[in-house]
Design a protein around this motif. Structure first.
Motif, short mmCIF file in Angstrom:
data_model
loop_
_atom_site.label_atom_id
_atom_site.label_comp_id
_atom_site.label_asym_id
_atom_site.label_seq_id
_atom_site.Cartn_x
_atom_site.Cartn_y
_atom_site.Cartn_z
N ASP A 296 -27.22 -44.07 101.40
CA ASP A 296 -26.88 -45.35 102.02
C ASP A 296 -25.39 -45.59 102.14
OD1 ASP A 296 -29.61 -46.01 102.20
OD2 ASP A 296 -29.59 -46.75 100.13
N ARG A 297 -24.59 -44.95 101.30
CA ARG A 297 -23.16 -45.24 101.28
C ARG A 297 -22.34 -43.97 101.43
NH1 ARG A 297 -22.13 -49.04 96.12
NH2 ARG A 297 -23.14 -47.28 95.09
N ALA A 298 -21.24 -44.12 102.13
CA ALA A 298 -20.33 -42.98 102.31
C ALA A 298 -19.50 -42.78 101.05
CB ALA A 298 -19.41 -43.24 103.51
N ALA A 299 -19.15 -41.55 100.78
CA ALA A 299 -18.27 -41.24 99.66
C ALA A 299 -16.83 -41.57 100.04
CB ALA A 299 -18.39 -39.77 99.27
N VAL A 300 -16.04 -41.96 99.04
CA VAL A 300 -14.62 -42.24 99.24
C VAL A 300 -13.85 -41.44 98.19
CG1 VAL A 300 -12.81 -43.99 99.31
CG2 VAL A 300 -15.10 -44.54 100.14
N ASP A 301 -13.02 -40.51 98.64
CA ASP A 301 -12.25 -39.64 97.75
C ASP A 301 -10.78 -40.04 97.84
OD1 ASP A 301 -11.26 -37.67 96.16
OD2 ASP A 301 -12.05 -35.99 97.32
N ILE A 302 -10.19 -40.50 96.73
CA ILE A 302 -8.82 -41.01 96.70
C ILE A 302 -7.97 -40.11 95.82
CG2 ILE A 302 -7.37 -43.02 96.30
CD1 ILE A 302 -9.91 -44.74 96.42
N ARG A 303 -6.82 -39.69 96.32
CA ARG A 303 -5.89 -38.83 95.57
C ARG A 303 -4.49 -39.42 95.65
NH1 ARG A 303 -8.48 -33.82 94.82
NH2 ARG A 303 -10.45 -33.69 96.00
N SER A 304 -3.79 -39.40 94.52
CA SER A 304 -2.43 -39.94 94.49
C SER A 304 -1.69 -39.36 93.29
CB SER A 304 -2.43 -41.47 94.41
OG SER A 304 -2.97 -41.90 93.17
N ASP A 305 -0.38 -39.63 93.24
CA ASP A 305 0.40 -39.18 92.08
C ASP A 305 0.02 -39.95 90.83
OD1 ASP A 305 1.68 -37.41 93.69
OD2 ASP A 305 3.54 -38.55 93.88
N ARG A 306 -0.15 -41.26 90.95
CA ARG A 306 -0.47 -42.12 89.80
C ARG A 306 -1.53 -43.14 90.20
NH1 ARG A 306 4.73 -42.00 90.66
NH2 ARG A 306 4.84 -44.14 91.40
N ALA A 307 -2.25 -43.62 89.21
CA ALA A 307 -3.30 -44.61 89.50
C ALA A 307 -3.51 -45.51 88.30
CB ALA A 307 -4.60 -43.93 89.88
N THR A 308 -3.90 -46.76 88.58
CA THR A 308 -4.29 -47.73 87.56
C THR A 308 -5.68 -48.23 87.91
OG1 THR A 308 -1.99 -48.42 87.19
CG2 THR A 308 -3.74 -49.92 86.46
N LEU A 309 -6.63 -48.07 87.00
CA LEU A 309 -8.00 -48.48 87.23
C LEU A 309 -8.29 -49.71 86.37
CD1 LEU A 309 -9.69 -44.95 87.00
CD2 LEU A 309 -8.35 -45.94 88.88
N ALA A 310 -8.34 -50.87 87.01
CA ALA A 310 -8.58 -52.13 86.29
C ALA A 310 -10.02 -52.55 86.54
CB ALA A 310 -7.59 -53.20 86.76
N HIS A 311 -10.90 -52.02 85.72
CA HIS A 311 -12.33 -52.27 85.92
C HIS A 311 -12.68 -53.75 85.78
CE1 HIS A 311 -16.66 -52.04 85.43
NE2 HIS A 311 -16.55 -52.58 84.23
N ALA A 312 -12.19 -54.39 84.73
CA ALA A 312 -12.55 -55.79 84.49
C ALA A 312 -12.04 -56.71 85.58
CB ALA A 312 -11.99 -56.23 83.13
N ASP A 313 -10.88 -56.40 86.16
CA ASP A 313 -10.30 -57.24 87.21
C ASP A 313 -10.75 -56.82 88.61
OD1 ASP A 313 -8.92 -58.72 85.32
OD2 ASP A 313 -7.23 -57.33 85.31
N GLY A 314 -11.50 -55.75 88.75
CA GLY A 314 -12.08 -55.37 90.04
C GLY A 314 -11.11 -54.77 91.03
N TYR A 315 -10.13 -54.00 90.55
CA TYR A 315 -9.23 -53.35 91.50
C TYR A 315 -8.73 -52.03 90.94
CZ TYR A 315 -4.98 -54.38 88.82
OH TYR A 315 -4.01 -54.41 87.85
N MET A 316 -8.22 -51.19 91.84
CA MET A 316 -7.53 -49.95 91.48
C MET A 316 -6.25 -49.88 92.29
SD MET A 316 -10.63 -47.16 91.57
CE MET A 316 -12.20 -47.45 90.75
N HIS A 317 -5.19 -49.38 91.66
CA HIS A 317 -3.90 -49.25 92.35
C HIS A 317 -3.45 -47.80 92.28
CE1 HIS A 317 -0.02 -50.32 93.98
NE2 HIS A 317 0.55 -49.64 93.00
N PHE A 318 -3.04 -47.28 93.45
CA PHE A 318 -2.60 -45.89 93.55
C PHE A 318 -1.16 -45.88 94.08
CE2 PHE A 318 -7.12 -46.22 94.16
CZ PHE A 318 -7.63 -45.22 93.36
N ALA A 319 -0.32 -45.05 93.46
CA ALA A 319 1.11 -45.03 93.80
C ALA A 319 1.61 -43.60 93.91
CB ALA A 319 1.91 -45.79 92.74
N GLY A 320 2.78 -43.48 94.56
CA GLY A 320 3.42 -42.18 94.66
C GLY A 320 2.83 -41.28 95.72
N GLY A 321 2.31 -41.87 96.82
CA GLY A 321 1.69 -41.08 97.86
C GLY A 321 0.19 -41.01 97.68
N THR A 322 -0.56 -41.56 98.65
CA THR A 322 -2.01 -41.65 98.53
C THR A 322 -2.69 -41.03 99.74
OG1 THR A 322 -1.75 -43.73 97.31
CG2 THR A 322 -3.95 -43.22 98.14
#
Length: 575
Positions: A234-260
């Motif tokens: 039912d859903r497409a896969a999403v593959d994310i790659r970057s130099d750095r990442a912050t995964l904030a599960h409780a706050d419902g967001y992810m941040h990727f830095a340094g080229g994504t």
């Protein structure tokens, strides 16, 4: 010899008094009648007690001698502990360490064996388990591994060897080494043999030098970050790659830095920084925010569909059920390129901002709104001409099957058409300005079908100019129709080097072969006409012989027709 007579007299008196105190003789006793004899009370003598004690001692001694001559049992040997580290000052098996802080348990560390060193540090080996209890301000987690070390202050716990971290919110981590800083609530992980891997329901991630912030419930991937939102039927896969990442599960967001770089379906998304926002479901992707050289390109371009988008920043909205891109908002130096017919190059649109709506399959553009500094560059036409349109605003509409079918430009519209000269055709430089332009388009905005210019129209070529309220440009047929907007509008006008024409409607062939005017025509033939040296762009033909060639000639009629091949102008009705 006593010298004092008084002292001698005193002594005598004392002796005399003592002599007088002598008791008188006892009187004879009176004998009472004898009482009947009674049984005397027995009291043991010490000899009897001694004999009893001696008898008891002999019995005890005999018992000891009897037991000592029985079969001897080998004594149990003392347990010997094999020392793992000679530098350790103490080794203990089966150990549990439970430090407390403020009356509450800080963590619990269980191990098969403990080694203590002279500096106060402690090492745990042969299998360890670190447990951190849950509190209102933090999740609980458990760490297992082969070996652990605790510093003398019990502030840092280092665990190594097939380390596994399990957090109560569903996060699981595998790594080679983990350091838990109890005072800061930070868990730092790295693996010399490869990336640290993380799992959560519907998500897989990895990175190097990973940090889990217990109190903030976030994971930081400091190097080589990858995050995969797992796809299904039912859903497409999403593959994310970057130099750095912050995964904030409780706050419902992810941040990727340094080229994504993000891969989803046929789309490739790129930017310097990216923030992903999720809905109530852990992996329900709602929005991506791309910052810095944002770009989207299709790896499977189809006719009429999207080829590429660029902007300084993009906000991408996803359909959460299927996890497909359905809308893109571009800001700052925005550009979009479409795919033309048969996969050829389509239109290129530039603007300060754009709002693009895509078909459910993410291929065709179904709606487009561009604002400020709009520039549309159409692909080269078969005859080699190039078209460009500028305006303040562009609105495009279409369907999911066909893509864009109609475009509308508003405010300060300028249409330009250029073509270099060839051995068989002259050069073309054509400009049309208006307040609005509406046109049908071919697939991928590869060509305008019929352009309608509305409001204060100005038409210009090398040798002629025209004005009107409206103008319809049949691009394929090479004809332009100028018209007024009814009785309240102004009449259309056409001017070249030899004449002026005013009429409610003027239709001209862009190759100069014909001009037709109707609805009440007024024309002025200019002096110094070509006098027989007519060109295709001239409407004069030959000046009548009865007229002076040095004077302007005013002609009124119902209609006018100019035949460029014959070099003749014909007026009919009220001429």
């Amino acid at each position: 010899m006593d010298r004092n007579p008084n002292q001698r007299d005193g002594r005598r008196r004392t002796i005399e008094s003592q002599t007088r105190a002598v008791r008188a003789p006892r009187a004879p006793a009176v004998r009472e009648p004898a009482r009947p004899p009674t049984r005397p009370y027995w009291r043991p003598r010490w000899q009897a007690v001694a004999r009893l004690v001696l008898a008891i001692g002999l019995v005890g001694f005999g018992t000891v001698v009897f037991l000592s001559v029985q079969e001897r049992v080998e004594p149990v040997a003392a347990r010997v502990i094999d020392r793992l580290d000679p530098d350790a000052v103490m080794e203990i098996t089966g150990y549990e360490l439970v430090p407390t802080a403020g009356g509450e348990e800080n963590f619990a560390l269980e191990a098969t064996r403990q080694l203590t060193y002279a500096d106060g540090s402690v090492r745990f080996v042969d299998g360890v388990e670190l447990s951190v209890t849950e509190r209102p301000d933090r999740e609980s987690f458990v760490v297992t591994g082969t070996e652990a070390r605790v510093d003398a202050a019990q502030t840092d716990v280092t665990i190594s060897g097939d380390v596994q971290l399990t957090v109560s919110d569903g996060l699981g981590v595998r790594t080679g080494m983990l350091v838990y800083a109890t005072g800061q609530g930070l868990v730092t992980m790295h693996d010399d043999t490869g990336p640290t891997t993380l799992t959560r329901a519907g998500l897989e991630a990895s990175g190097r030098h990973v940090v889990y912030d217990r109190d903030r419930a976030i994971v930081i991937l400091r190097e080589a970050a990858t995050v995969l939102l797992i796809g299904d039927d039912d859903r497409a896969a999403v593959d994310i790659r970057s130099d750095r990442a912050t995964l904030a599960h409780a706050d419902g967001y992810m941040h990727f830095a340094g080229g994504t770089e993000i891969l989803t379906g046929p789309m490739v998304l790129e930017s310097e920084d990216t923030t992903a926002h999720f809905g109530e479901e852990e992996t329900a992707l709602e929005r991506l925010e791309l910052r810095g050289h944002a770009r989207i390109r299709s790896t499977e371009p189809t006719a009429g569909g999207l080829r590429e988008m660029r902007a300084a920043e993009m906000t991408l909205e996803f359909e959460t059920t299927a996890r497909v891109l359905e809308r893109a908002i571009l800001a700052g130096a925005s550009t979009i390129e479409l795919v033309g017919s048969a996969g050829a190059r389509g239109a290129r649109i530039e603007a300060a901002t754009m709002d693009v709506t895509l078909a459910p399959d993410g291929g065709n553009v179904t709606e487009l709104v561009a604002r400020d500094g709009v520039r549309l560059e159409l692909p080269a036409a078969p005859n080699g001409s190039r078209q460009e349109i500028r305006a303040v605003m562009l609105t495009g509409t279409g369907t999911a099957v066909t893509g864009l079918t109609t475009v509308r430009f508003d405010q300060h519209v300028e249409y330009r058409e250029q073509r270099t000269a060839t051995p068989t055709s002259a050069a073309v430089s054509r400009v049309i300005r208006a307040e609005r332009l509406v046109s049908g388009v071919e697939a991928g905005l590869s060509a305008l079908v019929e352009a309608r210019f509305l409001g204060d129209v100005w038409f210009e070529e090398e040798t002629r100019q025209a004005t009107a309220d409206t103008a319809v440009y049949d691009i394929a047929g090479g004809r332009v129709t100028l018209a007024s907007a009814g009785d309240a509008g102004r009449v259309a006008s056409l001017t070249d080097a030899n004449s002026n024409i005013w009429a409610p409607t003027i239709e001209l062939a862009l190759d100069g072969s014909t001009i037709e005017a109707s609805g009440g025509v007024t024309s002025v033939l200019m002096p110094g006409g070509s006098g027989g040296d007519d060109t295709a762009d001239s409407t004069s033909g030959k000046m009548p012989a009865l007229l002076d060639t040095d004077q302007e000639v005013l002609v009124s009629a119902d209609t006018l027709r100019y035949d460029g091949d014959a070099g003749q102008t014909t007026y009919t009705g009220q001429a």
